[in-house]
Design a protein around this motif. Structure first.
Motif, PDB file in Angstrom:
ATOM      1  N   THR A   1       0.850  -1.186   0.000  1.00  0.00           N
ATOM      2  CA  THR A   1       0.000   0.000   0.000  1.00  0.00           C
ATOM      3  C   THR A   1       0.886   1.236   0.000  1.00  0.00           C
ATOM      4  O   THR A   1       1.773   1.367   0.844  1.00  0.00           O
ATOM      5  N   VAL A   2       0.660   2.113  -0.968  1.00  0.00           N
ATOM      6  CA  VAL A   2       1.428   3.348  -1.112  1.00  0.00           C
ATOM      7  C   VAL A   2       0.459   4.508  -1.358  1.00  0.00           C
ATOM      8  O   VAL A   2      -0.695   4.300  -1.725  1.00  0.00           O
ATOM      9  N   ASP A   3       0.939   5.738  -1.153  1.00  0.00           N
ATOM     10  CA  ASP A   3       0.098   6.913  -1.395  1.00  0.00           C
ATOM     11  C   ASP A   3      -0.211   7.115  -2.873  1.00  0.00           C
ATOM     12  O   ASP A   3      -1.323   7.453  -3.237  1.00  0.00           O
ATOM     13  N   ASN A   4       0.814   6.955  -3.715  1.00  0.00           N
ATOM     14  CA  ASN A   4       0.689   7.279  -5.130  1.00  0.00           C
ATOM     15  C   ASN A   4       1.369   6.189  -5.952  1.00  0.00           C
ATOM     16  O   ASN A   4       2.584   6.231  -6.156  1.00  0.00           O
ATOM     17  N   PRO A   5       0.595   5.201  -6.442  1.00  0.00           N
ATOM     18  CA  PRO A   5       1.207   4.079  -7.169  1.00  0.00           C
ATOM     19  C   PRO A   5       1.991   4.511  -8.408  1.00  0.00           C
ATOM     20  O   PRO A   5       3.044   3.948  -8.692  1.00  0.00           O
ATOM     21  N   GLU A   6       1.499   5.496  -9.136  1.00  0.00           N
ATOM     22  CA  GLU A   6       2.190   5.939 -10.345  1.00  0.00           C
ATOM     23  C   GLU A   6       3.545   6.549 -10.012  1.00  0.00           C
ATOM     24  O   GLU A   6       4.542   6.281 -10.687  1.00  0.00           O
ATOM     25  N   LYS A   7       3.606   7.384  -8.982  1.00  0.00           N
ATOM     26  CA  LYS A   7       4.863   8.019  -8.574  1.00  0.00           C
ATOM     27  C   LYS A   7       5.871   6.961  -8.120  1.00  0.00           C
ATOM     28  O   LYS A   7       7.037   6.988  -8.524  1.00  0.00           O
ATOM     29  N   THR A   8       5.424   6.018  -7.292  1.00  0.00           N
ATOM     30  CA  THR A   8       6.312   4.961  -6.813  1.00  0.00           C
ATOM     31  C   THR A   8       6.773   4.093  -7.977  1.00  0.00           C
ATOM     32  O   THR A   8       7.951   3.739  -8.068  1.00  0.00           O
ATOM     33  N   ALA A   9       5.861   3.754  -8.880  1.00  0.00           N
ATOM     34  CA  ALA A   9       6.218   2.931 -10.047  1.00  0.00           C
ATOM     35  C   ALA A   9       7.276   3.629 -10.898  1.00  0.00           C
ATOM     36  O   ALA A   9       8.205   2.982 -11.391  1.00  0.00           O
ATOM     37  N   LYS A  10       7.152   4.942 -11.058  1.00  0.00           N
ATOM     38  CA  LYS A  10       8.111   5.671 -11.893  1.00  0.00           C
ATOM     39  C   LYS A  10       9.518   5.558 -11.344  1.00  0.00           C
ATOM     40  O   LYS A  10      10.458   5.234 -12.073  1.00  0.00           O
ATOM     41  N   TRP A  11       9.706   5.830 -10.028  1.00  0.00           N
ATOM     42  CA  TRP A  11      11.083   5.770  -9.528  1.00  0.00           C
ATOM     43  C   TRP A  11      11.592   4.341  -9.469  1.00  0.00           C
ATOM     44  O   TRP A  11      12.786   4.110  -9.658  1.00  0.00           O
ATOM     45  N   LEU A  12      10.718   3.354  -9.242  1.00  0.00           N
ATOM     46  CA  LEU A  12      11.162   1.954  -9.284  1.00  0.00           C
ATOM     47  C   LEU A  12      11.619   1.575 -10.692  1.00  0.00           C
ATOM     48  O   LEU A  12      12.641   0.891 -10.857  1.00  0.00           O
ATOM     49  N   CYS A  13      10.883   2.010 -11.715  1.00  0.00           N
ATOM     50  CA  CYS A  13      11.291   1.744 -13.105  1.00  0.00           C
ATOM     51  C   CYS A  13      12.623   2.416 -13.413  1.00  0.00           C
ATOM     52  O   CYS A  13      13.510   1.802 -14.006  1.00  0.00           O
TER      53      CYS A  13
END
Length: 132
Positions: free
Chosen positions: A12-24
């Motif tokens: 569970t995260v606040d902003n999945p898109e933001k987290t996905a971007k830095w993980l990518c």
């Protein structure tokens, strides 16, 4: 019986898109799927071809909890293997996170960092350490 393989971990995260971007950006992963999720939330699946992190947001801010290391059933950290630990550490720093707890051990080297959601990652390499 065949050996089982870990497919995904759901966070569970606040902003999945933001987290996905830095993980990518950090690990060279890609978005495998994204869409609506339970309770009016949203999920982004990010990872490689054989495993991924499911990044879930319920659509509203959740209150924090105590450390996962003292919570039964809590997540302690996520381990990610990289080929070049030094390059990964540079990317972690460039992403605004602070590496800590560096260690050389048999058979590799590692460090940890905590993201902006309070999730800890262990980054490890089993490649030979650079010559001093």
């Amino acid at each position: 019986m065949a050996t089982a393989t870990l497919e995904h971990v759901n966070l569970t995260v606040d902003n999945p898109e933001k987290t996905a971007k830095w993980l990518c950006d950090l690990f060279g992963w890609h978005i495998r799927w994204q869409g609506e999720a339970i309770h009016g939330g949203r999920t982004v699946h990010v990872g490689g071809d054989n495993s991924y992190l499911a990044l879930y947001s319920p659509g509203k801010r959740l209150a924090g909890s105590s450390s996962s290391y003292v919570t039964t059933g809590g997540l302690n950290h996520i381990g990610v293997v990289v080929d070049d630990l030094d390059a990964a550490e540079e990317k972690v720093r460039a992403s605004g996170f602070e590496p800590h707890s560096h260690a050389d051990y048999e058979p590799g080297r590692r460090f940890y960092f905590q993201d902006d959601q309070g999730i800890e990652y262990e980054v490890v390499s089993y490649a030979m350490a650079p010559a001093s």
